[in-house]
Motif scaffolding. Structure first.
Motif, PDB file in Angstrom:
ATOM      1  N   ASN A  16      11.658  -8.732  -5.167  1.00  0.00           N
ATOM      2  CA  ASN A  16      10.438  -8.288  -4.305  1.00  0.00           C
ATOM      3  C   ASN A  16      10.395  -6.659  -4.259  1.00  0.00           C
ATOM      4  N   GLU A  17       9.242  -6.494  -4.862  1.00  0.00           N
ATOM      5  CA  GLU A  17       8.903  -5.050  -5.122  1.00  0.00           C
ATOM      6  C   GLU A  17       9.187  -3.902  -3.865  1.00  0.00           C
ATOM      7  N   ALA A  18       8.666  -4.578  -2.921  1.00  0.00           N
ATOM      8  CA  ALA A  18       8.741  -3.633  -1.652  1.00  0.00           C
ATOM      9  C   ALA A  18      10.321  -3.420  -1.166  1.00  0.00           C
ATOM     10  N   MET A  21      11.451  -0.552  -3.713  1.00  0.00           N
ATOM     11  CA  MET A  21      10.673   0.752  -3.247  1.00  0.00           C
ATOM     12  C   MET A  21      11.168   1.102  -2.011  1.00  0.00           C
ATOM     13  N   ARG A  22      11.341   0.361  -0.990  1.00  0.00           N
ATOM     14  CA  ARG A  22      12.254   0.850   0.131  1.00  0.00           C
ATOM     15  C   ARG A  22      13.674   1.522  -0.033  1.00  0.00           C
ATOM     16  N   SER A  57       9.404   6.280  -9.134  1.00  0.00           N
ATOM     17  CA  SER A  57       9.658   6.938  -7.705  1.00  0.00           C
ATOM     18  C   SER A  57      10.361   8.328  -7.808  1.00  0.00           C
ATOM     19  N   ALA A 262      16.833  -7.342  -3.323  1.00  0.00           N
ATOM     20  CA  ALA A 262      15.309  -7.501  -3.658  1.00  0.00           C
ATOM     21  C   ALA A 262      15.395  -8.987  -4.389  1.00  0.00           C
ATOM     22  N   LYS A 372       4.886  -8.757  -5.608  1.00  0.00           N
ATOM     23  CA  LYS A 372       4.516  -7.499  -5.819  1.00  0.00           C
ATOM     24  C   LYS A 372       3.802  -7.183  -4.036  1.00  0.00           C
ATOM     25  N   THR A 373       3.728  -5.953  -3.839  1.00  0.00           N
ATOM     26  CA  THR A 373       3.383  -5.366  -2.472  1.00  0.00           C
ATOM     27  C   THR A 373       1.938  -6.139  -1.834  1.00  0.00           C
ATOM     28  N   ASP A 374       1.204  -6.232  -2.946  1.00  0.00           N
ATOM     29  CA  ASP A 374      -0.174  -6.946  -2.321  1.00  0.00           C
ATOM     30  C   ASP A 374      -0.152  -8.537  -2.269  1.00  0.00           C
ATOM     31  N   GLY A 375       1.154  -9.014  -2.427  1.00  0.00           N
ATOM     32  CA  GLY A 375       1.521 -10.341  -2.060  1.00  0.00           C
ATOM     33  C   GLY A 375       1.192 -11.394  -3.415  1.00  0.00           C
TER      34      GLY A 375
END
Ligand SMILES: Cc1ncc(COP(=O)(O)O)c(C=O)c1O
Length: 405
Positions: A16-18, A21-22, A57, A262, A372-375
């Motif tokens: 899970n990319e999100a 990134m978190r 990042s 993730a 991806k964060t866009d689903g």
């Protein structure tokens, strides 16, 4: 997640990319206004797409083999962004690392001597064994005085003398006390040891305190309180920075922290059977794809994604498809009644999952996908087919060379 399993097939790793990134954001926000840099220990998960994501990042690379260094060179033109902790390295690897200009972290006096004798070597970091260890399992405790890692405190004088004799500079001090640290106080104690020892070195430009920030694999485990840790460490830095030269900085190099939570390993139920007291769910994956339960007795939560709405009222032991009776990924898990072809998810499998995977039993390696964060999701490494696996293997073994003795 079920849709990914349907489209990609199982077994497969999904990240899970999100979440990645978190986790990156949390560390970058931890030390405001202090000279702290973060590296990612790529041994946790070295899929190139994940490396690129974390690097973007603003995080550098921490490596533990020459192969990992070569991999990271594809992501940065600046060799100083790569920190290379050697472990019983060869002369050829040392020579190549020196030519490349990466920051070499040396963990024994013998290797330090070879480094110092190298005509083109100029500066390095040294790994100290702080005699303080920690970790989620004895096999990942690296800071104990008996562990194979690091130059013992009693040998520091010799290390300093070696560098002086050959006119080389020791610019960094490093320790990594273990992986999945249970007591943050142990990390703080080791940091104090390093800071104290740093007074014996005249050319230091940084201290690297390693990684090891733990992941809560069980719901009963408390997440690592990065903010609290940050406050404790900040107090140390504030006191230590007085009198340090311009540009002096501190580093951390966690791996698991960024990727463990993730990741999921998705697998399909292919056998259901009762062996006296034990009810097995056999899967299409195993210890060759997820080693952690076998080598560390590690726990991963298991979810039956197909029966997510059903009540968990059955006790199952979840086994792999490797021909070893020890190939058990989870014992006695309460799950909803399962059926053939149900999809299970092993949770928190993003770190030390795929990087430890092998082709034991000549099995194919699984696919990896990034949610991806866009689903949408992106396949970031396709699965090997059985046919490809065997063809590649035969091809590699095609040549035989006879060496005359
Ligand atoms: C030298 C070194 N640094 C950093 C790490 C990263 O550890 P973790 O993934 O627990 O943060 C490891 C892993 O064992 C390591 O050996």
């Amino acid at each position: 997640m079920l849709q990914v399993a349907r489209q990609l097939g199982t077994p497969c790793y999904v990240y899970n990319e999100a979440v990645i990134m978190r986790q990156s954001r949390i560390v970058l926000d931890t030390f405001e206004n202090q000279p702290v840099k973060w590296l990612y220990a790529i041994k946790a998960n070295d899929n190139p797409h994940i490396l690129s994501l974390i690097q973007k990042s603003g995080i550098g690379f921490d490596t533990v083999s020459f192969e990992e260094v070569l991999l990271c060179r594809h992501f940065t033109d600046n060799p100083r962004q790569i920190f290379y902790t050697e472990n019983s390295m060869s002369d050829a690897e040392m020579d190549a690392a020196i030519q490349m200009g990466v920051i070499l972290n040396i963990g024994s006096l013998k290797r330090l001597e070879r480094f110092c004798r190298h005509p083109e070597a100029t500066e390095c970091c040294v790994r100290i064994n702080p005699a303080i260890g920690d970790g989620h399992h004895a096999r990942v405790n690296t800071g104990d005085s008996e562990s194979k890692f690091g130059i013992r405190i009693g040998q520091i004088e010799e290390a300093v003398a070696l560098a002086k004799k050959y006119g080389k500079r020791i610019i960094g001090l490093h320790a990594h006390i273990g992986s999945g640290i249970k007591e943050p106080e142990n990390l703080i104690a080791a940091m104090k040891v390093l800071i104290e020892l740093s007074k014996e070195f005249s050319d230091l430009t940084f201290i690297n305190f390693g990684g090891g920030m733990p992941t809560p694999y069980r719901s009963s485990e408390k997440p690592f309180d990065m903010a609290h840790f940050g406050r404790l460490a900040s107090a140390l830095f504030e006191a230590d920075l007085k009198g340090r030269p311009e540009g002096f900085h501190y580093l951390f190099e966690p791996g698991r922290w960024f990727v463990a939570e993730a990741g999921f390993l998705l697998t399909k139920v292919q056998t259901i059977k009762d062996q006296l007291e034990t009810r097995y769910l056999g899967t299409d994956t195993g210890m060759h794809h997820l080693m952690r339960p076998i080598i560390y007795d590690a726990w991963h939560d298991v979810v039956n994604l197909t029966k997510i709405e059903h009540t968990p009222d059955q006790l199952y032991t979840i086994s792999g498809n490797i021909c070893e009776s020890g190939d058990i990924l989870a014992f006695d898990r309460l799950l909803p009644e399962a059926e053939m072809d149900d999809v299970l998810a092993f949770c928190d499998a993003g770190a030390y999952g795929m990087t430890m995977a092998s082709q034991y039993n000549r099995r194919a390696l699984p696919a990896e996908a990034l949610l991806k964060t866009d689903g949408t999701f992106q396949i970031i490494r396709p699965a090997q087919t059985a046919e490809e696996t065997v063809a590649e293997f035969l091809d590699k073994c095609r040549f035989t060379t006879t060496i005359n003795s």
